[in-house]
Scaffold this active site. Structure first.
Site, PDB file in Angstrom:
ATOM      1  N   LYS A  22      70.214 -62.230  35.532  1.00 48.03           N
ATOM      2  CA  LYS A  22      69.310 -62.704  34.478  1.00 48.03           C
ATOM      3  C   LYS A  22      69.604 -61.985  33.159  1.00 48.03           C
ATOM      4  CE  LYS A  22      65.017 -60.767  34.335  1.00 48.03           C
ATOM      5  NZ  LYS A  22      64.666 -60.132  33.049  1.00 48.03           N
ATOM      6  N   ASN A  23      69.672 -60.659  33.211  1.00 50.33           N
ATOM      7  CA  ASN A  23      69.785 -59.898  31.961  1.00 50.33           C
ATOM      8  C   ASN A  23      71.180 -59.975  31.345  1.00 50.33           C
ATOM      9  OD1 ASN A  23      67.129 -59.322  32.206  1.00 50.33           O
ATOM     10  ND2 ASN A  23      67.391 -57.187  32.842  1.00 50.33           N
ATOM     11  N   CYS A 116      53.901 -55.866  26.277  1.00 54.14           N
ATOM     12  CA  CYS A 116      54.047 -56.453  27.605  1.00 54.14           C
ATOM     13  C   CYS A 116      53.190 -55.665  28.571  1.00 54.14           C
ATOM     14  CB  CYS A 116      55.504 -56.543  28.026  1.00 54.14           C
ATOM     15  SG  CYS A 116      56.170 -55.017  28.601  1.00 54.14           S
ATOM     16  N   ARG A 121      56.731 -51.842  23.810  1.00 56.15           N
ATOM     17  CA  ARG A 121      58.133 -52.293  23.758  1.00 56.15           C
ATOM     18  C   ARG A 121      58.542 -52.772  22.355  1.00 56.15           C
ATOM     19  NH1 ARG A 121      59.855 -55.905  28.669  1.00 56.15           N
ATOM     20  NH2 ARG A 121      61.896 -55.122  28.085  1.00 56.15           N
ATOM     21  N   ASP A 304      64.649 -50.565  36.011  1.00 56.24           N
ATOM     22  CA  ASP A 304      64.327 -51.815  36.704  1.00 56.24           C
ATOM     23  C   ASP A 304      64.324 -51.655  38.228  1.00 56.24           C
ATOM     24  OD1 ASP A 304      64.021 -53.058  34.285  1.00 56.24           O
ATOM     25  OD2 ASP A 304      65.998 -54.003  34.282  1.00 56.24           O
ATOM     26  N   ARG A 396      60.295 -65.313  37.526  1.00 54.82           N
ATOM     27  CA  ARG A 396      61.013 -65.050  36.268  1.00 54.82           C
ATOM     28  C   ARG A 396      62.371 -64.421  36.541  1.00 54.82           C
ATOM     29  NH1 ARG A 396      57.800 -62.056  31.725  1.00 54.82           N
ATOM     30  NH2 ARG A 396      59.832 -62.488  30.864  1.00 54.82           N
TER      31      ARG A 396
HETATM   32  N1  EPU Z   1      63.282 -49.226  22.136  1.00 53.64           N
HETATM   33  C1  EPU Z   1      62.796 -48.854  20.909  1.00 53.64           C
HETATM   34  N2  EPU Z   1      63.004 -49.716  19.852  1.00 53.64           N
HETATM   35  C2  EPU Z   1      63.673 -50.880  19.981  1.00 53.64           C
HETATM   36  C3  EPU Z   1      64.165 -51.251  21.234  1.00 53.64           C
HETATM   37  C4  EPU Z   1      63.955 -50.406  22.309  1.00 53.64           C
HETATM   38  O1  EPU Z   1      62.201 -47.798  20.777  1.00 53.64           O
HETATM   39  O2  EPU Z   1      63.824 -51.588  18.986  1.00 53.64           O
HETATM   40  C5  EPU Z   1      63.081 -48.338  23.304  1.00 53.64           C
HETATM   41  C6  EPU Z   1      62.208 -48.968  24.383  1.00 53.64           C
HETATM   42  O3  EPU Z   1      60.831 -48.787  24.120  1.00 53.64           O
HETATM   43  C7  EPU Z   1      62.670 -48.250  25.625  1.00 53.64           C
HETATM   44  C8  EPU Z   1      64.158 -48.016  25.350  1.00 53.64           C
HETATM   45  O4  EPU Z   1      64.334 -48.155  23.953  1.00 53.64           O
HETATM   46  O5  EPU Z   1      62.033 -47.009  25.758  1.00 53.64           O
HETATM   47  C9  EPU Z   1      65.092 -48.963  26.069  1.00 53.64           C
HETATM   48  O6  EPU Z   1      64.702 -50.314  25.826  1.00 53.64           O
HETATM   49  P1  EPU Z   1      65.796 -51.470  25.733  1.00 53.64           P
HETATM   50  O7  EPU Z   1      65.870 -51.961  24.351  1.00 53.64           O
HETATM   51  O8  EPU Z   1      67.048 -50.984  26.374  1.00 53.64           O
HETATM   52  O9  EPU Z   1      65.147 -52.599  26.645  1.00 53.64           O
HETATM   53  P2  EPU Z   1      65.264 -54.164  26.453  1.00 53.64           P
HETATM   54  O10 EPU Z   1      66.581 -54.532  25.904  1.00 53.64           O
HETATM   55  O11 EPU Z   1      64.035 -54.667  25.781  1.00 53.64           O
HETATM   56  C10 EPU Z   1      66.364 -54.616  28.772  1.00 53.64           C
HETATM   57  C11 EPU Z   1      66.055 -55.438  29.985  1.00 53.64           C
HETATM   58  C12 EPU Z   1      64.871 -54.838  30.721  1.00 53.64           C
HETATM   59  C13 EPU Z   1      65.221 -53.391  31.096  1.00 53.64           C
HETATM   60  C14 EPU Z   1      65.626 -52.593  29.845  1.00 53.64           C
HETATM   61  C15 EPU Z   1      66.098 -51.191  30.154  1.00 53.64           C
HETATM   62  C16 EPU Z   1      66.693 -57.659  29.338  1.00 53.64           C
HETATM   63  C17 EPU Z   1      66.277 -59.038  28.982  1.00 53.64           C
HETATM   64  N3  EPU Z   1      65.716 -56.792  29.570  1.00 53.64           N
HETATM   65  O12 EPU Z   1      65.195 -54.651  27.963  1.00 53.64           O
HETATM   66  O13 EPU Z   1      64.736 -55.607  31.909  1.00 53.64           O
HETATM   67  O14 EPU Z   1      64.108 -52.772  31.697  1.00 53.64           O
HETATM   68  O15 EPU Z   1      66.698 -53.287  29.162  1.00 53.64           O
HETATM   69  O16 EPU Z   1      67.198 -51.208  30.985  1.00 53.64           O
HETATM   70  O17 EPU Z   1      67.880 -57.374  29.443  1.00 53.64           O
HETATM   71  C18 EPU Z   1      63.588 -56.509  33.745  1.00 53.64           C
HETATM   72  O18 EPU Z   1      64.609 -57.173  34.000  1.00 53.64           O
HETATM   73  O19 EPU Z   1      62.620 -56.402  34.556  1.00 53.64           O
HETATM   74  C19 EPU Z   1      63.492 -55.832  32.460  1.00 53.64           C
HETATM   75  C20 EPU Z   1      62.355 -55.463  31.924  1.00 53.64           C
END
Ligand code: EPU
Length: 416
Positions: A22-23, A116, A121, A304, A396
């Site tokens: 998915k990701n 969320c 987030r 995850d 999802r």
């Molecule tokens: N963060 C910030 N600012 C930002 C973006 C992120 O402070 O602008 C922080 C977040 O709060 C967190 C850390 O950086 O503490 C990492 O977040 P990241 O941006 O890596 O997460 P994401 O891209 O929103 C993806 C996956 C998530 C997974 C995370 C971490 C997708 C669609 N989602 O989210 O997947 O938990 O990376 O590996 O790829 C899931 O599949 O259940 C899921 C939530």
């Protein structure tokens, strides 16, 4: 609202074929917006999230068709730039369209995703990065509005490692004028593979798989033709099922290196593993041993898998400690596991899990995707019946979960 009825208590055994990730699929779907043309993505999991993203692309003017797991996206006539709140609020990953829209059209209007189930987030890194590349962004009535952007290369250092921000800025940079350098980039396979897909379309990206990415903008790209990698979190979740139920499960169509940290932790908890190039067989011990887990960006133990690992620890022979450093309040599964007899003390972002001999079936409620997976795993090992409510979260992110579990011998049924 659908529920799952699980009668637990027996070891699961057999072979499971792991679906596409998915990701990994979602950012590649967004990247189709960079180039007008017909894009082909194979091995795309049929999930609520990929369907929601397909809907977002349709609203932007793309023609989208699923044929089994082949997804064809025709972006020739995609010329709308607005991703509305109604869809973005249901899936944060919709924010991925922002960078490609700005790169191709110089403008975008994308709803700001909300919080969320487990916290705020933020998307600040996405926005400041795009601004550093010259995008003029403002928040207007809950929408991120970008106008008259002619993206230019920039050097951007992330203060935290972010999968989403790295993918977002990589997509924006491939068509920008000049060179972009991303420092402290994410190493998650989803990001690296996105980069490889873009390189396959003519992008110039150096340093893939490292913390420093150098992206030289090109004027245009070819359409995407790719196969989505297997879902490492789905694979690790089924490995946890073997650990939890003391069964033997062969995971097929996997890339073991991509979930090595989870495999190593399960090995430490007593599982026996046999690895080959594209399969792993996981045999659970009669009872798991306690472990200590700290979530980290890739290649560390993934957030995850935190909830699923806590499930395994609930029946370990001793006390485990599980810390989430990525999402410090992603613990909504803890009170639900307590309803099944688990003994877990939560201190901030650290769960201290005192193993019990057995969990007992109960009525529980899922509040997010991985918490739902955790409750299903726990239910499979629990004595008696468990009713897991709100399982739309599972839909999802796990393709055909019940069917796959039934094939492994689980007594699990969806109640409509
Ligand atoms: N963060 C910030 N600012 C930002 C973006 C992120 O402070 O602008 C922080 C977040 O709060 C967190 C850390 O950086 O503490 C990492 O977040 P990241 O941006 O890596 O997460 P994401 O891209 O929103 C993806 C996956 C998530 C997974 C995370 C971490 C997708 C669609 N989602 O989210 O997947 O938990 O990376 O590996 O790829 C899931 O599949 O259940 C899921 C939530």
């Amino acid at each position: 609202m659908d529920k799952l009825l699980v009668r637990g208590g027996k070891p699961l055994a057999g072979t499971v074929r792991i679906s596409g990730s998915k990701n990994a699929a979602l950012p590649v779907m967004a990247a189709t917006l960079l180039t007008p043309g017909v894009h082909r993505l194979r091995n795309v999991p049929r999930l609520r999230d990929t369907q929601t993203f397909a809907r977002v692309l349709e609203l932007l003017g793309a023609k989208v068709a699923f044929d089994g797991n082949l997804l064809t996206i025709d972006t020739q006539d995609a010329n709308s730039v607005e991703a509305p709140y109604e869809l973005v609020k249901t899936m944060r990953a919709s924010i991925y369209v922002l960078g490609p829209l700005l790169a191709r059209f110089g403008r975008a209007k994308v709803s700001l995703p909300g919080g969320c189930a487990w916290g705020p987030r933020p998307v600040n890194l996405h926005l400041t990065g795009l601004q550093a590349m010259g995008a003029q962004l403002e928040i207007d009535h809950g929408y991120i509005v970008g106008r008259n952007a002619k993206l230019k290369g920039a050097t951007i250092g992330f203060d935290v490692v972010s999968v989403g921000a790295t993918a977002q800025l990589m997509m924006a940079a491939v068509l920008a004028q000049g060179t972009t350098v991303l420092e402290n980039a994410a190493l998650e396979p989803d990001v690296t593979v996105l980069g490889e897909v873009l390189v396959g379309c003519g992008a110039r990206i150096e340093g893939l798989g490292s913390r420093r990415l150098t992206i030289h903008g090109v004027p245009s790209l070819q359409p995407i033709d790719t196969t989505i990698i297997p879902d490492r979190i789905e694979a690790a979740t089924f490995a946890a099922v073997a650990a939890m139920t003391g069964g033997t499960i062969r995971l097929e169509n996997v890339i073991p290196d991509q979930f090595e940290a989870a495999l190593r932790k399960l090995e430490e908890s007593g599982c026996t593993l046999q690895r080959s190039a594209d399969a792993v067989t996981v045999s659970g011990a009669a009872r798991p041993r306690p472990v200590s887990v700290v979530t980290q960006p890739f290649p560390g133990f993934p957030t995850d898998m935190q909830a699923q690992m806590i499930a395994v620890c609930t029946i370990a022979d001793g006390t485990s400690v599980v810390e989430d450093t990525i999402y410090t309040d992603r613990f909504t599964h803890v009170p639900e596991l307590a309803r099944m007899g688990a003994r877990i003390e939560l201190k901030g972002n650290v769960a201290v899990v005192k193993g019990v001999d057995r969990l007992a079936g109960a009525q529980v409620m899922a509040t997010d995707l991985r918490a739902s997976a955790c409750l299903v795993i726990a239910a499979l090992a629990a004595q008696g019946e468990t009713l897991v409510d709100r399982i739309y979260h599972l839909d999802r992110g796990y393709e055909s979960l019940e069917q796959k579990l039934v094939a492994l011998g689980a007594d699990i049924r969806r109640i409509h």
